[in-house]
Scaffold this motif. Structure first.
Motif, short mmCIF file in Angstrom:
data_model
loop_
_atom_site.label_atom_id
_atom_site.label_comp_id
_atom_site.label_asym_id
_atom_site.label_seq_id
_atom_site.Cartn_x
_atom_site.Cartn_y
_atom_site.Cartn_z
N VAL A 167 94.03 83.19 10.12
CA VAL A 167 92.95 83.97 9.30
C VAL A 167 91.54 83.54 9.81
O VAL A 167 91.25 82.56 10.55
CB VAL A 167 92.97 83.70 7.92
CG1 VAL A 167 94.26 84.10 7.21
CG2 VAL A 167 92.49 82.29 7.34
N GLU A 168 90.51 84.40 9.30
CA GLU A 168 89.38 84.11 9.38
C GLU A 168 88.31 84.39 8.19
O GLU A 168 88.83 85.08 7.37
CB GLU A 168 88.46 84.88 10.62
CG GLU A 168 88.55 86.32 10.77
CD GLU A 168 88.10 87.13 11.86
OE1 GLU A 168 87.99 86.59 12.87
OE2 GLU A 168 87.76 88.42 11.60
N VAL A 189 88.74 86.60 3.14
CA VAL A 189 89.60 86.06 3.91
C VAL A 189 90.49 87.29 4.45
O VAL A 189 90.77 87.97 3.89
CB VAL A 189 90.30 85.23 3.05
CG1 VAL A 189 91.58 84.57 4.00
CG2 VAL A 189 89.88 84.22 2.59
N ARG A 190 90.20 87.21 5.75
CA ARG A 190 90.83 88.14 6.67
C ARG A 190 92.09 87.67 7.53
O ARG A 190 91.86 86.77 8.36
CB ARG A 190 89.79 88.92 7.43
CG ARG A 190 90.25 90.31 8.15
CD ARG A 190 89.10 90.75 9.01
NE ARG A 190 87.98 91.38 8.15
CZ ARG A 190 86.91 91.39 8.60
NH1 ARG A 190 86.59 91.61 9.98
NH2 ARG A 190 85.91 91.83 7.52
N GLU A 191 93.22 88.44 7.55
CA GLU A 191 94.36 88.02 8.55
C GLU A 191 94.01 88.49 9.82
O GLU A 191 93.28 89.68 10.07
CB GLU A 191 95.71 88.80 8.10
CG GLU A 191 96.90 88.41 8.57
CD GLU A 191 98.09 89.40 8.30
OE1 GLU A 191 99.27 89.19 8.78
OE2 GLU A 191 97.81 90.19 7.41
N LEU A 192 94.52 87.84 10.90
CA LEU A 192 94.32 88.04 12.24
C LEU A 192 95.60 88.38 12.80
O LEU A 192 96.83 87.93 12.36
CB LEU A 192 93.62 87.00 12.91
CG LEU A 192 92.27 86.39 12.42
CD1 LEU A 192 91.78 85.21 13.19
CD2 LEU A 192 91.32 87.95 12.86
N ALA A 193 95.56 89.36 13.82
CA ALA A 193 96.98 89.88 14.61
C ALA A 193 97.51 88.55 15.04
O ALA A 193 96.83 87.80 15.83
CB ALA A 193 96.64 91.01 15.31
N GLU A 204 100.91 82.60 0.76
CA GLU A 204 101.80 83.66 1.68
C GLU A 204 101.19 85.08 1.28
O GLU A 204 101.00 85.33 -0.04
CB GLU A 204 103.30 83.54 1.53
CG GLU A 204 103.97 84.11 2.36
CD GLU A 204 105.46 83.89 2.29
OE1 GLU A 204 106.49 84.62 2.73
OE2 GLU A 204 105.90 82.98 1.44
N GLY A 205 101.05 86.02 2.11
CA GLY A 205 100.81 87.43 1.84
C GLY A 205 99.35 87.42 1.88
O GLY A 205 98.61 88.41 1.46
N ILE A 206 98.67 86.50 2.26
CA ILE A 206 96.99 86.52 2.14
C ILE A 206 96.42 86.42 0.94
O ILE A 206 95.65 87.28 0.57
CB ILE A 206 96.23 87.37 3.27
CG1 ILE A 206 97.11 87.35 4.53
CG2 ILE A 206 94.89 87.16 3.54
CD1 ILE A 206 97.24 85.95 5.25
#
Length: 461
Positions: free
Chosen positions: A47-48, A85-89, A122-124
């Motif tokens: 994440v970032e 908070v952003r999930e990254l590929a 989990e699940g951001i």
């Protein structure tokens, strides 16, 4: 007769309004509350974190590099600031794990409470805890206990209406009273910690600069271990500091120095992204020393010394640590170049393991033994500034410190942060063993990066 207010000209009214707005802005800025936030990524994904500009909505990246699963990230901000908070590929697939392979996001806003920790689940999904929520949880547990006790007592009395009323009063009392007390206690702890750390900066410079400063008096020095005198400097659940006299022998020191000589190189520090780098905060030479355990039965000096290290760790801590999967012994050497040297060999304040007070991560460091083969004529003391402990080591002695609470498995909160004072005249040669918990032959120390995350896990994120 009522006194009439004077009629003000429009220009004066406009001026007053501007003054009020300026004053309001000044008060708002002065009321900004700075807060430190620990971000723990337990989502299973990279994440970032971005700061969200309150006026434009612009995203400003805060986390460089990315925050891997299992890593933590420290953030300094102000109450009222919002973050995304952003999930990254994933590196392998190039896609995210959300619905239709979308990258999931969540948000949190910094508040005025102390001890803020943001867990990325989990699940951001973000869970934001602080001193007040922790206090409420403590109060809820106490409330449940009080309810159970009250029900047992009230079941023996007549009058169900009276019983219900008393129970409700008990609930309100515990919720409002005890929660407030716990919150105040947490705030006091945070306040005292802030003062302690500010004082520690000055203490660090003073003790390193003044060669005449005496070593800190131990809390107790009436114990021995295998005939060696042990002085206990700090004895807290998650923070222990001991000094042990005559821990190693001249022959063992010579064996380590001989093994290190052809491999000495510039010392490095963790770079914050899982690797290592050269840094001005650490000026020294180092070399890893492989322990040949098969030679232990034949009296190998390095194996004998290393066995003594693990024996002492197990004497203090209840983990039954084995040598399997542990780091090599490290020979570290500092060289004095005189009082006019503007960049002397030293090691600035640092923690050997995690010192955030958060949960222990399996496979990470949790104790250290520093053994002193040679001490310089001037300089080279070991400082634990947050604990007010100044160690002036004797030749062949050792300093042991652990930074984990075996009961709660929480890490030290900075009391074992330490430094090596500048070496001014002479040479300082030490042997260090960093001790890990949760490593073995199948999961050795070098399968983890400097963030405490397994390389295999990091590659799959």
């Amino acid at each position: 007769m009522k006194q009439l207010l004077p009629t003000l000209p429009p220009s004066m009214i406009l001026l007053l309004l501007l003054l009020v707005l300026q004053l309001s802005s000044t008060i708002t800025n002065a009321a900004q509350v700075a807060r430190s936030i620990q971000i723990m990524n337990e989502s299973g994904r990279r994440v970032e974190v971005h700061w969200v500009h309150p006026d434009t909505g612009e995203m400003v990246l805060q986390s460089t590099p990315d925050i891997l699963h299992g890593a933590n990230f420290a953030l300094n901000s102000f109450a009222g600031h919002m973050f995304e908070v952003r999930e990254l590929a994933a590196k392998k697939t190039g896609v995210c794990a959300g619905e239709d392979e979308t990258c999931r996001v969540d948000h949190f806003t910094v508040n005025k409470n102390q001890d803020q920790v943001v867990f990325i689940r989990e699940g951001i999904e973000v869970e934001h805890t602080d001193s007040k929520t922790i206090a409420n949880k403590s109060a809820s547990k106490l409330l449940d206990d009080c309810k159970s006790t009250a029900k047992r007592q009230l079941s023996k009395t007549n009058g169900p209406n009276n019983a219900a009323t008393i129970l409700e009063e008990l609930t309100t009392c515990v919720q409002n009273g005890i929660a407030k007390e716990i919150e105040l206690a947490n705030e006091e702890v945070a306040f005292q910690a802030e003062i302690r750390k500010k004082m520690a900066d000055s203490w660090e410079n003073y003790t390193c600069a003044d060669e005449g400063v005496n070593a800190t008096e131990p809390k107790s020095d009436d114990t021995t271990w295998r005939g060696r005198k042990v002085a206990v400097m700090i004895d807290r659940p998650a923070s222990k500091i001991h000094t042990i006299e005559n821990f190693l022998t001249p022959g063992e020191c010579q064996a380590v120095n001989d093994a290190a000589a052809p491999r000495l190189h510039d010392a490095t520090v963790a770079d914050g992204s899982g690797g290592s780098e050269l840094s001005e905060s650490r000026k020294a030479k180092q070399a890893g020393i492989k322990v040949h355990w098969k030679k232990e039965a034949d009296g190998d000096l390095i194996a004998r010394l290393s066995r003594r290290v693990y024996d002492y760790v197990n004497h203090v801590l209840p983990f039954d640590i084995k040598e399997n999967g542990q780091e090599d012994l490290m020979s570290i050497q500092y060289f004095g170049r005189g009082p006019d040297d503007e960049a002397p060999d030293r090691y600035m304040p640092h923690c050997d393991g995690d010192c955030t007070g958060l949960d222990f991560k399996p496979g990470n460091r949790m104790a250290t033994i520093v053994m002193y083969c040679n001490m310089p004529e001037v300089g080279g003391a070991t400082n634990f500034r947050n604990s007010g402990v100044h160690v002036k080591p004797k030749q062949y002695s050792a300093t042991f410190f652990s930074y984990i609470d075996p009961e709660t498995m929480k890490m030290d909160s900075g009391f074992t942060e330490h430094s090596g004072c500048p070496v001014v005249e002479g040479e300082k040669k030490i042997v260090t063993q960093w001790v890990r918990l949760g490593v073995d032959d199948a999961n050795p120390w070098n399968s983890f990066n400097t963030l405490g995350i397994k390389y295999s896990d990091a590659e799959n994120q």
